[in-house]
Design a protein around this motif. Sequence first.
Motif, PDB file in Angstrom:
ATOM      1  N   HIS A  88      -7.003   5.653  14.355  1.00  0.00           N
ATOM      2  CA  HIS A  88      -7.634   6.591  13.424  1.00  0.00           C
ATOM      3  C   HIS A  88      -7.137   6.418  11.991  1.00  0.00           C
ATOM      4  CE1 HIS A  88      -3.834   8.636  14.401  1.00  0.00           C
ATOM      5  NE2 HIS A  88      -3.973   9.245  13.236  1.00  0.00           N
ATOM      6  N   LEU A  89      -6.124   5.567  11.797  1.00  0.00           N
ATOM      7  CA  LEU A  89      -5.625   5.284  10.446  1.00  0.00           C
ATOM      8  C   LEU A  89      -6.373   4.131   9.785  1.00  0.00           C
ATOM      9  CD1 LEU A  89      -1.763   5.656  11.002  1.00  0.00           C
ATOM     10  CD2 LEU A  89      -3.317   7.249   9.856  1.00  0.00           C
ATOM     11  N   ALA A  90      -7.513   3.741  10.343  1.00  0.00           N
ATOM     12  CA  ALA A  90      -8.316   2.668   9.735  1.00  0.00           C
ATOM     13  C   ALA A  90      -8.659   2.982   8.276  1.00  0.00           C
ATOM     14  CB  ALA A  90      -9.584   2.438  10.558  1.00  0.00           C
ATOM     15  N   PRO A  91      -9.050   4.225   7.920  1.00  0.00           N
ATOM     16  CA  PRO A  91      -9.291   4.521   6.499  1.00  0.00           C
ATOM     17  C   PRO A  91      -8.048   4.301   5.640  1.00  0.00           C
ATOM     18  CG  PRO A  91     -10.309   6.201   7.866  1.00  0.00           C
ATOM     19  CD  PRO A  91      -9.463   5.366   8.772  1.00  0.00           C
ATOM     20  N   ALA A  92      -6.860   4.622   6.170  1.00  0.00           N
ATOM     21  CA  ALA A  92      -5.626   4.378   5.424  1.00  0.00           C
ATOM     22  C   ALA A  92      -5.425   2.884   5.196  1.00  0.00           C
ATOM     23  CB  ALA A  92      -4.433   4.963   6.179  1.00  0.00           C
ATOM     24  N   ALA A  93      -5.755   2.074   6.206  1.00  0.00           N
ATOM     25  CA  ALA A  93      -5.643   0.618   6.049  1.00  0.00           C
ATOM     26  C   ALA A  93      -6.617   0.114   4.992  1.00  0.00           C
ATOM     27  CB  ALA A  93      -5.912  -0.068   7.391  1.00  0.00           C
ATOM     28  N   LEU A  94      -7.833   0.666   4.983  1.00  0.00           N
ATOM     29  CA  LEU A  94      -8.808   0.284   3.959  1.00  0.00           C
ATOM     30  C   LEU A  94      -8.295   0.642   2.568  1.00  0.00           C
ATOM     31  CD1 LEU A  94     -12.100   1.484   5.681  1.00  0.00           C
ATOM     32  CD2 LEU A  94     -11.482  -0.892   5.180  1.00  0.00           C
ATOM     33  N   LEU A  95      -7.633   1.783   2.452  1.00  0.00           N
ATOM     34  CA  LEU A  95      -7.083   2.201   1.165  1.00  0.00           C
ATOM     35  C   LEU A  95      -5.922   1.305   0.752  1.00  0.00           C
ATOM     36  CD1 LEU A  95      -7.367   4.379  -1.034  1.00  0.00           C
ATOM     37  CD2 LEU A  95      -5.719   5.755   0.230  1.00  0.00           C
ATOM     38  N   LEU A  96      -5.032   0.991   1.684  1.00  0.00           N
ATOM     39  CA  LEU A  96      -3.903   0.115   1.381  1.00  0.00           C
ATOM     40  C   LEU A  96      -4.380  -1.293   1.024  1.00  0.00           C
ATOM     41  CD1 LEU A  96      -1.318   1.126   4.138  1.00  0.00           C
ATOM     42  CD2 LEU A  96      -1.116   1.510   1.677  1.00  0.00           C
ATOM     43  N   GLY A  97      -5.378  -1.789   1.740  1.00  0.00           N
ATOM     44  CA  GLY A  97      -5.902  -3.120   1.443  1.00  0.00           C
ATOM     45  C   GLY A  97      -6.549  -3.201   0.083  1.00  0.00           C
ATOM     46  N   PHE A  98      -7.009  -2.062  -0.412  1.00  0.00           N
ATOM     47  CA  PHE A  98      -7.642  -2.022  -1.729  1.00  0.00           C
ATOM     48  C   PHE A  98      -6.631  -2.173  -2.858  1.00  0.00           C
ATOM     49  CE2 PHE A  98      -9.107   0.546  -5.397  1.00  0.00           C
ATOM     50  CZ  PHE A  98     -10.251  -0.164  -5.722  1.00  0.00           C
ATOM     51  N   VAL A  99      -5.376  -1.785  -2.630  1.00  0.00           N
ATOM     52  CA  VAL A  99      -4.367  -1.784  -3.696  1.00  0.00           C
ATOM     53  C   VAL A  99      -4.139  -3.174  -4.281  1.00  0.00           C
ATOM     54  CG1 VAL A  99      -1.949  -1.329  -4.241  1.00  0.00           C
ATOM     55  CG2 VAL A  99      -3.250   0.309  -2.870  1.00  0.00           C
ATOM     56  N   PRO A 100      -3.820  -4.218  -3.475  1.00  0.00           N
ATOM     57  CA  PRO A 100      -3.641  -5.538  -4.084  1.00  0.00           C
ATOM     58  C   PRO A 100      -4.913  -6.082  -4.711  1.00  0.00           C
ATOM     59  CG  PRO A 100      -3.613  -5.699  -1.681  1.00  0.00           C
ATOM     60  CD  PRO A 100      -3.552  -4.247  -2.027  1.00  0.00           C
ATOM     61  N   ILE A 101      -6.071  -5.706  -4.164  1.00  0.00           N
ATOM     62  CA  ILE A 101      -7.340  -6.128  -4.753  1.00  0.00           C
ATOM     63  C   ILE A 101      -7.488  -5.539  -6.150  1.00  0.00           C
ATOM     64  CG2 ILE A 101      -9.858  -5.923  -4.582  1.00  0.00           C
ATOM     65  CD1 ILE A 101      -8.743  -7.944  -2.644  1.00  0.00           C
ATOM     66  N   LEU A 102      -7.210  -4.247  -6.289  1.00  0.00           N
ATOM     67  CA  LEU A 102      -7.321  -3.589  -7.592  1.00  0.00           C
ATOM     68  C   LEU A 102      -6.335  -4.170  -8.589  1.00  0.00           C
ATOM     69  CD1 LEU A 102      -8.493  -1.338  -9.370  1.00  0.00           C
ATOM     70  CD2 LEU A 102      -6.741   0.197  -8.443  1.00  0.00           C
ATOM     71  N   LEU A 103      -5.101  -4.397  -8.171  1.00  0.00           N
ATOM     72  CA  LEU A 103      -4.095  -4.955  -9.073  1.00  0.00           C
ATOM     73  C   LEU A 103      -4.489  -6.356  -9.530  1.00  0.00           C
ATOM     74  CD1 LEU A 103      -0.871  -3.777  -7.189  1.00  0.00           C
ATOM     75  CD2 LEU A 103      -1.881  -2.791  -9.253  1.00  0.00           C
ATOM     76  N   THR A 104      -5.047  -7.141  -8.628  1.00  0.00           N
ATOM     77  CA  THR A 104      -5.521  -8.473  -8.997  1.00  0.00           C
ATOM     78  C   THR A 104      -6.720  -8.383  -9.927  1.00  0.00           C
ATOM     79  OG1 THR A 104      -4.785  -9.286  -6.832  1.00  0.00           O
ATOM     80  CG2 THR A 104      -6.277 -10.697  -8.079  1.00  0.00           C
ATOM     81  N   ALA A 105      -7.566  -7.376  -9.727  1.00  0.00           N
ATOM     82  CA  ALA A 105      -8.738  -7.194 -10.587  1.00  0.00           C
ATOM     83  C   ALA A 105      -8.338  -6.978 -12.042  1.00  0.00           C
ATOM     84  CB  ALA A 105      -9.576  -6.023 -10.091  1.00  0.00           C
ATOM     85  N   PHE A 106      -7.208  -6.303 -12.271  1.00  0.00           N
ATOM     86  CA  PHE A 106      -6.734  -6.123 -13.648  1.00  0.00           C
ATOM     87  C   PHE A 106      -6.397  -7.471 -14.280  1.00  0.00           C
ATOM     88  CE2 PHE A 106      -5.630  -1.721 -12.190  1.00  0.00           C
ATOM     89  CZ  PHE A 106      -6.448  -1.057 -13.096  1.00  0.00           C
ATOM     90  N   ALA A 107      -5.817  -8.383 -13.504  1.00  0.00           N
ATOM     91  CA  ALA A 107      -5.509  -9.717 -14.019  1.00  0.00           C
ATOM     92  C   ALA A 107      -6.785 -10.452 -14.399  1.00  0.00           C
ATOM     93  CB  ALA A 107      -4.731 -10.511 -12.966  1.00  0.00           C
ATOM     94  N   PHE A 108      -7.806 -10.365 -13.542  1.00  0.00           N
ATOM     95  CA  PHE A 108      -9.084 -11.012 -13.842  1.00  0.00           C
ATOM     96  C   PHE A 108      -9.694 -10.422 -15.115  1.00  0.00           C
ATOM     97  CE2 PHE A 108      -8.646 -12.747  -9.711  1.00  0.00           C
ATOM     98  CZ  PHE A 108      -9.603 -13.727  -9.538  1.00  0.00           C
ATOM     99  N   ARG A 109      -9.606  -9.094 -15.271  1.00  0.00           N
ATOM    100  CA  ARG A 109     -10.202  -8.455 -16.437  1.00  0.00           C
ATOM    101  C   ARG A 109      -9.511  -8.892 -17.722  1.00  0.00           C
ATOM    102  NH1 ARG A 109      -9.915  -2.019 -17.551  1.00  0.00           N
ATOM    103  NH2 ARG A 109      -7.736  -2.620 -17.877  1.00  0.00           N
ATOM    104  N   GLU A 110      -8.175  -8.941 -17.716  1.00  0.00           N
ATOM    105  CA  GLU A 110      -7.448  -9.323 -18.927  1.00  0.00           C
ATOM    106  C   GLU A 110      -7.702 -10.784 -19.280  1.00  0.00           C
ATOM    107  OE1 GLU A 110      -5.925  -7.175 -20.888  1.00  0.00           O
ATOM    108  OE2 GLU A 110      -6.636  -5.683 -19.453  1.00  0.00           O
ATOM    109  N   PHE A 111      -7.740 -11.646 -18.280  1.00  0.00           N
ATOM    110  CA  PHE A 111      -8.038 -13.051 -18.533  1.00  0.00           C
ATOM    111  C   PHE A 111      -9.436 -13.200 -19.134  1.00  0.00           C
ATOM    112  CE2 PHE A 111      -4.797 -15.350 -15.749  1.00  0.00           C
ATOM    113  CZ  PHE A 111      -4.296 -16.094 -16.804  1.00  0.00           C
ATOM    114  N   ASN A 112     -10.395 -12.494 -18.557  1.00  0.00           N
ATOM    115  CA  ASN A 112     -11.771 -12.646 -19.014  1.00  0.00           C
ATOM    116  C   ASN A 112     -11.954 -12.185 -20.456  1.00  0.00           C
ATOM    117  OD1 ASN A 112     -14.749 -13.110 -18.226  1.00  0.00           O
ATOM    118  ND2 ASN A 112     -14.768 -11.049 -19.075  1.00  0.00           N
ATOM    119  N   ARG A 113     -11.181 -11.205 -20.903  1.00  0.00           N
ATOM    120  CA  ARG A 113     -11.305 -10.715 -22.269  1.00  0.00           C
ATOM    121  C   ARG A 113     -10.905 -11.781 -23.292  1.00  0.00           C
ATOM    122  NH1 ARG A 113      -9.055  -4.425 -22.222  1.00  0.00           N
ATOM    123  NH2 ARG A 113     -10.995  -3.494 -21.419  1.00  0.00           N
ATOM    124  N   GLN A 114      -9.927 -12.613 -22.953  1.00  0.00           N
ATOM    125  CA  GLN A 114      -9.477 -13.616 -23.907  1.00  0.00           C
ATOM    126  C   GLN A 114      -9.968 -15.016 -23.586  1.00  0.00           C
ATOM    127  OE1 GLN A 114      -5.355 -13.563 -24.900  1.00  0.00           O
ATOM    128  NE2 GLN A 114      -5.436 -11.511 -25.765  1.00  0.00           N
TER     129      GLN A 114
END
Length: 510
Positions: free
Chosen positions: A70-96
């Motif tokens: 029943h903690l599958a939603p928690a796993a989905l939330l935890l799996g999202f964290v490294p994705i979001l942090l990596t997304a910030f790197a993509f965004r900063e790179f793309n700006r420059q």
Amino acid sequence: MTKQPTDAGAMAGTPPAPPRTGVPSPAATAKGLHRGSVSLLGAVALGLSSVAPAYSIAVTLGLVTLVAGHLAPAALLLGFVPILLTAFAFREFNRQLPDCGTTFVWTTRAFGPLAGWLVGGWVVQIATLIAMTALSQVGAVYLLQVLGLHTWEQRPLAVTVTAVLLLAALTAVARRGLRIAASVQYVLLGLQLTALFGFGAAALVQRHSVRPSLSWLNPFAFGDPGSCAQAVLLCLFIYWGWDSLITVNEETDSDRVPGRAVLISTFTLLGTYLFTAFAAISFAGTGSTGIGLGNAATATDVLATLAPPVLGSVLAKAVQLAVCVSAVSALLTTLISSSRTTLSMAAHGALPAAFRRIHPHHRTPAFGTVFFGVATAALLVLLQLLSPRFLGDAILSIGLLIACYYGTTALACVWHFRSQLRDSPRDLLMKGVLPLLGAVLMLAAFARSAYDMYAPAYGSTSFHGVGGVFLLGFGSLALGVAAVLIARARFPRFFREGRTAVTRITVTED
């Protein structure tokens, strides 16, 4: 849908930081692509479509529930964290550095041409090619189901022929340009989201559904760190693909559009997945029998199991169609993104000149688009001839490649912008702290994936006590090392000048 040697000469000095004007560099505007052909909405649609949300949740939610209950939603939330942090790197790179080569260009600028070609180019393209092969097969199977051709869906030859025909049609659409591709994606994505939210809403109001609990989101409720890590690794695949929208950064109205689209698409995915997971658990529970999400016999396609009792046989067909559309939509997006990566590599002198040819009318990388369509069809036929189990293990190995190039790109962000980290608290956080955390999490996922995949029981094949998934994943990396050595001999100027200089870009037309 994955990670470095460096060029000693290139590492000797740090290139000057690009101007913060937000104006694309000459390298980014000289490839002949159609500027302004993709809006913010179009970029978001392409990003979401490349993830294939209906297909991804259908084939992954059951597997996550087998591990996390029943903690599958928690796993989905935890799996999202490294994705979001990596997304910030993509965004900063793309700006420059708004270049359609994305990870190839960014990793080259940060770590040199060897790392850029191998991790930013090869690893990404191999992972994408394997994913395209799987998507074409899945799309073909579901298409035959929707058409009621159930006898054909059991015949490998019929499925392969259908997949090849599907690839041919989508290659033609991708070759015609982003305007028509984005328009098609609006329809396909709309069908997916409507089916998922419609299914979720219907499941929640069923008489026997239990009330969803916020405790299902508690990441500290995992009693076993190993099960938590395994569930999170499964969730990395469910989010993979959003970065495809960055490859159209030279065809948007503004250099800020891709960065905004990244955040919008990733949070939209999180909301969609959590809503669907809560609804499915509420209706079916996590039991190991019947329609329970913990039933191993139905774990690889929970929507096919739950849609009929939730919606009835007629509306369940709409969910089935949504999964089919999801695979087709993702396949179209990957055809678009892959050809733009090779366009950039060729424009910078790292691939044969044929990949930088732009169609004179459609303004698309025509050769690269057709190349990937043909390569996907050839790989599908080859793997089917070898063994269907071999194809399954190749798909599982994608997780290793995803963690490799996501983690390396996040590290590249920190290294490239290191001289700017003291400029402001915002720069320190967005260009340093958050991408570094993302890199650590992704590389930890890479190490954990390698450890798990080494076991012979992981996947369907093994060789001398070593898991076939591990051999395929690291075999892809080893093949990449051989390929980069060949490329270094074939394109010495790119590897000699490294990140400090870019070859003059010449765009040719068919």
